[in-house]
Write a protein that holds these residues in place. Structure first.
Motif, mmCIF file in Angstrom:
data_model
loop_
_atom_site.group_PDB
_atom_site.id
_atom_site.type_symbol
_atom_site.label_atom_id
_atom_site.label_comp_id
_atom_site.label_asym_id
_atom_site.label_seq_id
_atom_site.Cartn_x
_atom_site.Cartn_y
_atom_site.Cartn_z
ATOM 1 N N UNK A 19 14.368 59.385 21.386
ATOM 2 C CA UNK A 19 14.511 58.106 20.567
ATOM 3 C C UNK A 19 16.040 58.028 20.057
ATOM 4 N N UNK A 20 16.801 58.850 19.546
ATOM 5 C CA UNK A 20 18.070 58.872 19.222
ATOM 6 C C UNK A 20 18.866 58.417 20.361
ATOM 7 N N UNK A 24 18.163 50.898 20.793
ATOM 8 C CA UNK A 24 18.613 49.791 21.194
ATOM 9 C C UNK A 24 20.048 49.261 20.667
ATOM 10 N N UNK A 25 20.981 48.907 21.395
ATOM 11 C CA UNK A 25 22.188 48.283 20.773
ATOM 12 C C UNK A 25 23.315 49.335 20.486
ATOM 13 N N UNK A 26 23.018 50.764 20.646
ATOM 14 C CA UNK A 26 23.850 51.755 20.383
ATOM 15 C C UNK A 26 24.107 52.692 21.614
ATOM 16 N N UNK A 27 25.160 53.041 21.849
ATOM 17 C CA UNK A 27 26.488 52.607 21.448
ATOM 18 C C UNK A 27 26.729 51.146 22.167
ATOM 19 N N UNK B 233 31.058 53.793 30.247
ATOM 20 C CA UNK B 233 30.465 53.169 29.091
ATOM 21 C C UNK B 233 29.127 52.374 29.733
ATOM 22 N N UNK B 234 28.246 52.043 28.518
ATOM 23 C CA UNK B 234 27.234 51.133 29.100
ATOM 24 C C UNK B 234 27.599 49.679 29.064
ATOM 25 N N UNK B 245 17.186 49.705 30.576
ATOM 26 C CA UNK B 245 17.213 50.437 32.036
ATOM 27 C C UNK B 245 17.394 51.886 31.657
ATOM 28 N N UNK B 246 18.321 52.177 30.684
ATOM 29 C CA UNK B 246 18.333 53.401 30.357
ATOM 30 C C UNK B 246 17.176 54.162 29.650
ATOM 31 N N UNK B 247 16.323 53.364 29.096
ATOM 32 C CA UNK B 247 15.088 53.851 28.650
ATOM 33 C C UNK B 247 13.883 53.763 29.831
#
Lengths: 69, 520
Positions: A19-20, A24-27, B233-234, B245-247
């Motif tokens: 989860x870490x 969402x939104x990080x980085x 980077x994302x 997508x990364x999840x």
């Protein structure tokens, strides 16, 4: 079936690591340095948690020698 | 691209198939000599064989096609997303299929649906889950044959006859799977797994040497000069690794791809010789996954370093592009060798996946549908015969589809990982919660599939979320329906739980750590 305390802790630490990584939104988009640090920390956390925990659990749940039937 | 002549390619194809078929024939002859008639869909395997058949059947032609292209587009952050889900296999398998293994030691399951039926005692659940596992299996067989034929075409610049390649590879694979059975497939998977990994490592190192002077640092410098820091980077240069997508994709791989797809499910839940074998699979599989996909990442990285700005669709062919455009001018002999490796690697990883899916798909039809539906008492010999006939029939159908693949095939492949994901909560509730009812399991197996269909066709977010929403819905729906429903008769699940408890007692010497009070 019931889980022992060690199994619950192991599961929780592994999931928290995953989860870490997926907060969402990080980085932030476009932040290369943060992405690399975040990625490396997440990888170390998840790999270490899974394998160290697995080692500890295997010390609790030792395998019996196979029966000579 | 015309690096390889069709004659060379045919020699590679036929030579490779003869070796694989020879191994298969020997293994099945040896097994028959030792055991007489045997179950073609089931075998217990020692850990080296189980680890390798697991990895080989898990990986598919995407290692050589979409994989490097994915890393080309997705960048370093895509690699992070993959590397973060690989180790989760340890904990995921421990709490799911490893528990089923303990039950299976007494209950002797064959198909993935067997354990669902045994826990919930619902014939309809067996049929529904059987259909889901079948829908996840058969399109894969077709798609792999299509991809191998395309690889042959690419390697020869379009000179290979697509139909001929599909017929030769497809029919050979169907025959050796029919003749050989599960143990034989495990051995051929092991050989093919070593072959494809060797090819991948060699291609990766060669690409790095010729494109970037053998230096990964130089490779990253080149990427930075070409595309800036977007690849590091994302959401990536091609915006491939958004937060969703990364999840979504790695999560679907963690549950659907590595646990619930039927061909890996039977391996991790039924096929281990003992718990030592199970532990080896749990601990080694993520390491091998990391190795394979890291070399795939390396090829993608070298690709964007050396050939930036490629169209997204073309990046799927990054290996042949690197070989043709960068290595061939410098060393044509090596380029020919690499192109052969590209094809042999793709064929090896593809065939090892397709035959595993073919086997488990046939077991669903043979055992779940024919034998259990008609409820006939059959001898081992009769079951073996039915099993082989079914493998032959559906294999032939898969080959026919591969000759002229319908568009629906590609849609169904997308579903394969997604549609099995909603079954995971049903499995977990079944193991850990006696109050979970058969009605809840049946409803959730249907609802989960419907939600996945809606994810793709109504909400249009299947490419990001796969079966995650279906899984989440079932995680909530299972307890809600179970508690609303009246409890099942405890006797129905008694054999399942008795096997779990007896197995835990039989296999484990449990040593609880002392609490601090006890230590004091």
């Amino acid at each position: 079936m019931k889980l022992v305390k060690a199994e619950k802790i192991w599961l929780a630490v592994c999931i928290m690591g995953y989860l870490f990584y997926n907060i969402p939104g990080f980085p932030q988009y476009g932040d290369m340095r943060a992405a690399v640090i975040h990625g490396v920390v997440s990888m170390v956390w998840v790999w270490a948690a899974n394998y160290i925990g697995f080692f500890i659990i295997n010390r609790i749940y030792r395998l019996k020698k196979p029966r000579q039937d | 691209m015309t690096l390889l002549k069709p004659s060379v390619m045919w020699i590679c194809i036929i030579g490779y198939l003869l070796i694989v078929m020879g191994i298969s024939r020997f293994i099945s002859w040896n097994q028959r000599r030792r055991e007489g008639h045997f179950n073609v869909f089931k075998a217990t395997l020692p850990w080296p064989l189980l680890v390798m058949t697991y990895i080989a059947s898990l990986m598919s032609v995407w290692v050589f096609f979409a994989g490097p292209g994915g890393y080309y587009r997705g960048g370093l952050t895509y690699w992070f997303s993959e590397m973060t889900y690989f180790p989760m296999f340890v904990v995921a398998m421990y709490f799911s299929t490893n528990k089923i293994w303990v039950v299976n030691a007494r209950r002797n399951y064959v198909t993935p649906s067997d354990c669902f039926y045994d826990r919930f005692r619902s014939p309809m659940l067996r049929i529904v889950t059987g259909i889901i596992f079948l829908a996840a299996s058969i399109p894969y067989v077709t798609s792999v044959m299509v991809s191998i034929a395309q690889a042959a075409s690419v390697a020869t610049g379009g000179a290979m006859n697509y139909t001929a390649v599909v017929l030769v590879i497809g029919l050979a694979m169907v025959v050796f799977t029919t003749v050989g059975g599960f143990k034989s497939v495990a051995w051929t998977d092991t050989i093919q797994g070593l072959v494809f990994m060797g090819c991948l490592v060699f291609i990766g190192i060669a690409a790095l040497m010729y494109c970037c002077g053998g230096s990964l640092t130089a490779c990253f410098h080149m990427i930075y000069e070409n595309v800036g820091d977007s690849w590091f980077s994302y959401p990536g240069t091609y915006e491939w690794t958004s937060y969703g997508a990364r999840f979504g994709y790695p999560f679907s791989c963690m549950i659907g791809y590595t646990i619930m797809l039927p061909h890996v499910f039977v391996r991790s839940a039924y096929s281990g010789m003992d718990l030592r074998t199970q532990r080896k699979v749990m601990s080694i599989t993520p390491l091998l996954q990391a190795l394979v996909w890291s070399f795939t990442f390396l090829i993608g990285a070298v690709g964007i370093a050396a050939l930036p700005g490629m169209d997204a669709g073309v990046t799927e062919m990054i290996i042949p592009y690197i070989v043709e455009n960068i290595i061939n001018p410098a060393n044509s002999g090596l380029a020919v060798g690499l192109m052969i490796m590209f094809f042999v690697g793709a064929a090896g990883v593809g065939i090892s996946t397709a035959d595993s899916f073919l086997l488990v798909g046939a077991s669903v039809i043979s055992d779940d549908f024919i034998i259990h539906a008609f409820r006939k008492e059959l001898t081992v010999r009769q079951k073996e015969r039915i099993g082989r006939i079914v493998i032959l029939c559906i294999g032939a159908i898969a080959v026919l589809f591969a000759l002229n693949p319908p568009e629906l095939i590609y849609t169904l492949i997308m579903f394969s990982i997604a549609i099995v994901m909603p079954l995971f909560p049903i499995l977990l509730y079944g193991i850990y919660w006696r109050r979970a009812t058969k009605k809840a399991a049946l409803i959730c197996s249907i609802v989960g599939t419907v939600v996945v269909l809606m994810t793709y066709f109504v909400w249009n977010i299947g490419g990001t979320w796969y079966g995650a929403i279906g899984l989440a819905v079932n995680a909530i729906l299972m307890p809600v329906i179970s508690l609303w429903d009246k409890p099942d008769n405890p006797a129905e699940s008694e054999e399942f739980y008795a096997a779990l408890e007896e197995g835990t007692e039989r296999f484990y010497d449990i040593r609880h750590p002392k609490s601090s009070k006890e230590k004091a």
